[in-house]
Motif scaffolding. Structure first.
Motif, PDB file in Angstrom:
ATOM      1  N   UNK A   1       0.846  -1.186   0.000  1.00  0.00           N
ATOM      2  CA  UNK A   1       0.000   0.000   0.000  1.00  0.00           C
ATOM      3  C   UNK A   1       0.882   1.237   0.000  1.00  0.00           C
ATOM      4  N   UNK A   2       0.352   2.301  -0.568  1.00  0.00           N
ATOM      5  CA  UNK A   2       1.002   3.609  -0.538  1.00  0.00           C
ATOM      6  C   UNK A   2      -0.073   4.648  -0.236  1.00  0.00           C
ATOM      7  N   UNK A   3       0.372   5.834   0.134  1.00  0.00           N
ATOM      8  CA  UNK A   3      -0.544   6.946   0.336  1.00  0.00           C
ATOM      9  C   UNK A   3       0.095   8.183  -0.275  1.00  0.00           C
ATOM     10  N   UNK A   4      -0.682   8.929  -1.044  1.00  0.00           N
ATOM     11  CA  UNK A   4      -0.163  10.114  -1.740  1.00  0.00           C
ATOM     12  C   UNK A   4      -1.066  11.301  -1.439  1.00  0.00           C
ATOM     13  N   UNK A   5      -0.568  12.514  -1.671  1.00  0.00           N
ATOM     14  CA  UNK A   5      -1.466  13.673  -1.550  1.00  0.00           C
ATOM     15  C   UNK A   5      -2.678  13.476  -2.448  1.00  0.00           C
ATOM     16  N   UNK A   6      -3.822  13.923  -1.982  1.00  0.00           N
ATOM     17  CA  UNK A   6      -5.066  13.644  -2.697  1.00  0.00           C
ATOM     18  C   UNK A   6      -5.014  14.173  -4.127  1.00  0.00           C
TER      19      UNK A   6
ATOM     20  N   UNK B   1       6.007   2.216  -5.115  1.00  0.00           N
ATOM     21  CA  UNK B   1       6.458   3.013  -3.976  1.00  0.00           C
ATOM     22  C   UNK B   1       7.322   4.178  -4.439  1.00  0.00           C
ATOM     23  N   UNK B   2       8.219   3.916  -5.379  1.00  0.00           N
ATOM     24  CA  UNK B   2       9.088   4.991  -5.870  1.00  0.00           C
ATOM     25  C   UNK B   2       8.257   6.128  -6.464  1.00  0.00           C
ATOM     26  N   UNK B   3       7.203   5.773  -7.188  1.00  0.00           N
ATOM     27  CA  UNK B   3       6.336   6.797  -7.774  1.00  0.00           C
ATOM     28  C   UNK B   3       5.621   7.584  -6.681  1.00  0.00           C
ATOM     29  N   UNK B   4       5.126   6.872  -5.671  1.00  0.00           N
ATOM     30  CA  UNK B   4       4.436   7.548  -4.566  1.00  0.00           C
ATOM     31  C   UNK B   4       5.369   8.531  -3.861  1.00  0.00           C
ATOM     32  N   UNK B   5       6.613   8.123  -3.640  1.00  0.00           N
ATOM     33  CA  UNK B   5       7.565   9.012  -2.973  1.00  0.00           C
ATOM     34  C   UNK B   5       7.864  10.241  -3.832  1.00  0.00           C
ATOM     35  N   UNK B   6       7.965  10.047  -5.145  1.00  0.00           N
ATOM     36  CA  UNK B   6       8.203  11.196  -6.024  1.00  0.00           C
ATOM     37  C   UNK B   6       7.038  12.189  -5.974  1.00  0.00           C
ATOM     38  N   UNK B   7       5.843  11.676  -5.712  1.00  0.00           N
ATOM     39  CA  UNK B   7       4.662  12.529  -5.641  1.00  0.00           C
ATOM     40  C   UNK B   7       4.491  13.173  -4.271  1.00  0.00           C
ATOM     41  N   UNK B   8       5.429  12.922  -3.369  1.00  0.00           N
ATOM     42  CA  UNK B   8       5.336  13.491  -2.030  1.00  0.00           C
ATOM     43  C   UNK B   8       4.567  12.622  -1.064  1.00  0.00           C
ATOM     44  N   UNK B   9       4.406  11.332  -1.389  1.00  0.00           N
ATOM     45  CA  UNK B   9       3.656  10.416  -0.544  1.00  0.00           C
ATOM     46  C   UNK B   9       4.542   9.569   0.350  1.00  0.00           C
ATOM     47  N   UNK B  10       3.980   8.469   0.804  1.00  0.00           N
ATOM     48  CA  UNK B  10       4.661   7.574   1.737  1.00  0.00           C
ATOM     49  C   UNK B  10       4.646   6.151   1.200  1.00  0.00           C
TER      50      UNK B  10
ATOM     51  N   UNK C   1       9.060  -6.011   4.962  1.00  0.00           N
ATOM     52  CA  UNK C   1       8.885  -5.866   3.524  1.00  0.00           C
ATOM     53  C   UNK C   1       9.335  -4.513   2.996  1.00  0.00           C
ATOM     54  N   UNK C   2       9.223  -3.457   3.833  1.00  0.00           N
ATOM     55  CA  UNK C   2       9.481  -2.116   3.316  1.00  0.00           C
ATOM     56  C   UNK C   2      10.646  -1.425   4.010  1.00  0.00           C
ATOM     57  N   UNK C   3      11.507  -2.206   4.642  1.00  0.00           N
ATOM     58  CA  UNK C   3      12.653  -1.617   5.323  1.00  0.00           C
ATOM     59  C   UNK C   3      13.524  -0.805   4.364  1.00  0.00           C
ATOM     60  N   UNK C   4      13.660  -1.284   3.145  1.00  0.00           N
ATOM     61  CA  UNK C   4      14.515  -0.595   2.189  1.00  0.00           C
ATOM     62  C   UNK C   4      13.990   0.759   1.763  1.00  0.00           C
ATOM     63  N   UNK C   5      12.686   0.999   1.937  1.00  0.00           N
ATOM     64  CA  UNK C   5      12.106   2.270   1.514  1.00  0.00           C
ATOM     65  C   UNK C   5      12.160   3.338   2.602  1.00  0.00           C
ATOM     66  N   UNK C   6      12.391   2.929   3.857  1.00  0.00           N
ATOM     67  CA  UNK C   6      12.291   3.886   4.946  1.00  0.00           C
ATOM     68  C   UNK C   6      13.345   4.981   4.838  1.00  0.00           C
ATOM     69  N   UNK C   7      14.575   4.606   4.519  1.00  0.00           N
ATOM     70  CA  UNK C   7      15.635   5.605   4.388  1.00  0.00           C
ATOM     71  C   UNK C   7      15.324   6.549   3.240  1.00  0.00           C
TER      72      UNK C   7
END
Length: 479
Positions: A360-365, A422-431, A441-447
């Motif tokens: 799952x990811x979450x992005x600005x609306x 996830x990479x796309x969500x982070x580029x959009x300012x999400x989590x 599963x997502x340890x690599x994304x936290x940093x």
């Protein structure tokens, strides 16, 4: 799309610490056969969750029945520097309860009672093993309810540990917003309390929010004080089918931006609706769909629904042809929401023998349409079956990639899709995770999301509170 990730890198690091027989003997002396098990089947049950990882089970399971039980189990484990893994309902997604460093599991399921109900203050204190459905059943006489609904009938302690949210989050917030106080057993076996029954406080560090979302890595929660809400005077639900998924998402965005106080709004793509129809024996239109619920006064509910119906019509929904349909009875609403909550099982059932790699990811609306459409396009291009559901009112959505568990290629493809999502969500300012948590599963994304400096601060907190690294080690980040 890019070449799939190497499957060899998809297996979590397993560094089993020794569990001395002396510890098992001490646990048996303290808990006896009724509260301690080393039976293989029991250990295996407590050594797996809904993640795709296979890890050896814990060495023993303690069935805690009170805070003193937890204190004694933690103190004995600390004496031998053996890991402790809290266990709730076993519904975690990202491997939070797996014994990657061995140790003992503390099952909190028998600690499932209400400690106190303060109806006048709109709050309740419960033991961590109580599930959300059980809680709402036991407090319904008060005219109050607890709205956080992650789908699975998760334990309250587990929901606090992963900072869960779910279908009602767009109106009622997440566990972060609704946990007022905690009782926690720390890594040294000390019992502390965080927070009070007051609705706010400026007294010192906010330890409650430190422990909420810590995934069992800082302590074992033994009591949770929760915010409650009055049962709404009127509840109405509607199903709205759209010509394409973009139209559905844009309807959600405009609904939120216009301030319509919708209580729930869930997105299912057309393939997921087909899976849900087959699993739950429904006849929903097999098109991208929003499942919505409105809370308030009868007049307010009607006004909210009309506003959303008008927005949907602007995005191609033909209301006169039945694309916007009401669930007019409580039984019909319950059936629809049960079908939505069973979307995971509907997906798994659609491909017998498969496992779901769920993310799952979450992005600005404002970025939701871009994120969802990209995820669907990449999944379709990869040719891997999937399901898509989303609590899209707050920008959160889930993808479940359905893989043959014996196919390293399919597993690697699913993980590549996960990485790109996830990479796309982070580029959009999400989590990288809106509600599942980091786990394994997502340890690599936290940093990548928080930055090396912030993760270093997290490690400092972990070392200070758990110098022996016994509290659910190997999760969130490595030490």
């Amino acid at each position: 799309m890019n070449a799939p990730a190497d499957p060899a890198h998809l297996v979590p690091e397993v560094r089993q610490r020794p569990v001395p027989q002396a510890l098992l003997d001490a646990l048996h002396e303290r808990f006896g056969g009724a509260q301690l098990s080393t039976v293989q089947a029991v250990r295996e049950q407590h050594g797996r969750d809904e993640s795709p990882f296979a890890v050896p089970p814990p060495a023993a399971v303690v069935f805690a029945e009170s805070t003193p039980d937890v204190v004694d189990a933690v103190r004995l484990a600390a004496q031998y520097a053996v890991p402790v893994i809290p266990y709730g309902a076993g519904s975690s997604i990202e491997g939070q309860l797996l014994a990657v460093q061995g140790g003992i599991s503390i099952d909190m399921g028998r600690m499932n009672k209400i400690v106190s109900l303060a109806a006048d203050d709109l709050m309740v204190t419960v033991q961590p093993g109580m599930t959300r459905k059980q809680l709402n059943e036991e407090i319904k006489h008060s005219g109050l309810f607890f709205p956080i609904d992650p789908g699975a009938d998760a334990s309250i302690g587990g929901m606090a540990a992963t900072r869960a949210s779910g279908t009602n989050a767009v109106r009622y917030g997440t566990m972060r917003d609704n946990v007022l106080a905690l009782e926690v057993v720390t890594a040294s076996g000390e019992t502390i309390r965080t927070g009070t029954r007051a609705r706010k406080s400026s007294a010192g560090y906010d330890l409650t929010r430190l422990f909420v979302g810590s995934e069992g890595t800082l302590g074992v929660t033994t009591e949770v004080t929760l915010r409650l809400y009055p049962l709404p005077e009127a509840v109405s639900a509607a199903v709205c089918s759209f010509p394409d998924i973009g139209a559905a998402v844009r309807t959600v965005i405009e609904t939120i931006q216009l301030g319509v106080p919708i209580a729930r709004v869930e997105l299912l793509d057309a393939s997921t609706v087909r899976m849900v129809n087959a699993h739950s024996h429904l006849g929903l239109r097999e098109e991208p769909m929003l499942l919505m619920e409105f809370h308030g006064t009868p007049a307010g509910v009607q006004e909210q629904a009309r506003a959303v119906q008008d927005i949907a019509a602007e995005h191609g929904v033909n209301v006169k042809e039945g694309a916007f349909a009401w669930a007019t009875t409580p039984e019909e609403r319950t059936r629809l929401w049960a079908a939505r909550h069973n979307a995971y099982f509907a997906g798994v059932q659609s491909r017998p023998g498969c496992r779901a790699v769920t993310t799952d990811v979450c992005v600005p609306i404002s970025a939701l349409a871009e994120a969802v459409l990209a995820a669907v396009e990449e999944a379709n291009a990869a040719g891997l079956p999937y399901f898509l559901v989303g609590h899209v009112g707050d920008g959160n959505f889930h993808m479940g990639y359905l893989i043959d568990p014996d196919s390293g290629q399919e597993r690697a493809t699913a993980e590549t899709l996960n990485h790109r999502l996830v990479a796309h969500a982070l580029r959009l300012g999400g989590t990288c995770t809106g509600e599942h948590g980091i786990g394994l599963h997502k340890m690599g994304f936290l940093v990548e999301e928080a930055g090396a400096g912030a993760v270093a601060v997290m490690r400092t907190i972990k070392r200070a509170l758990d110098p022996l690294n016994i509290m659910n080690p190997g999760k969130i980040f490595a030490l």
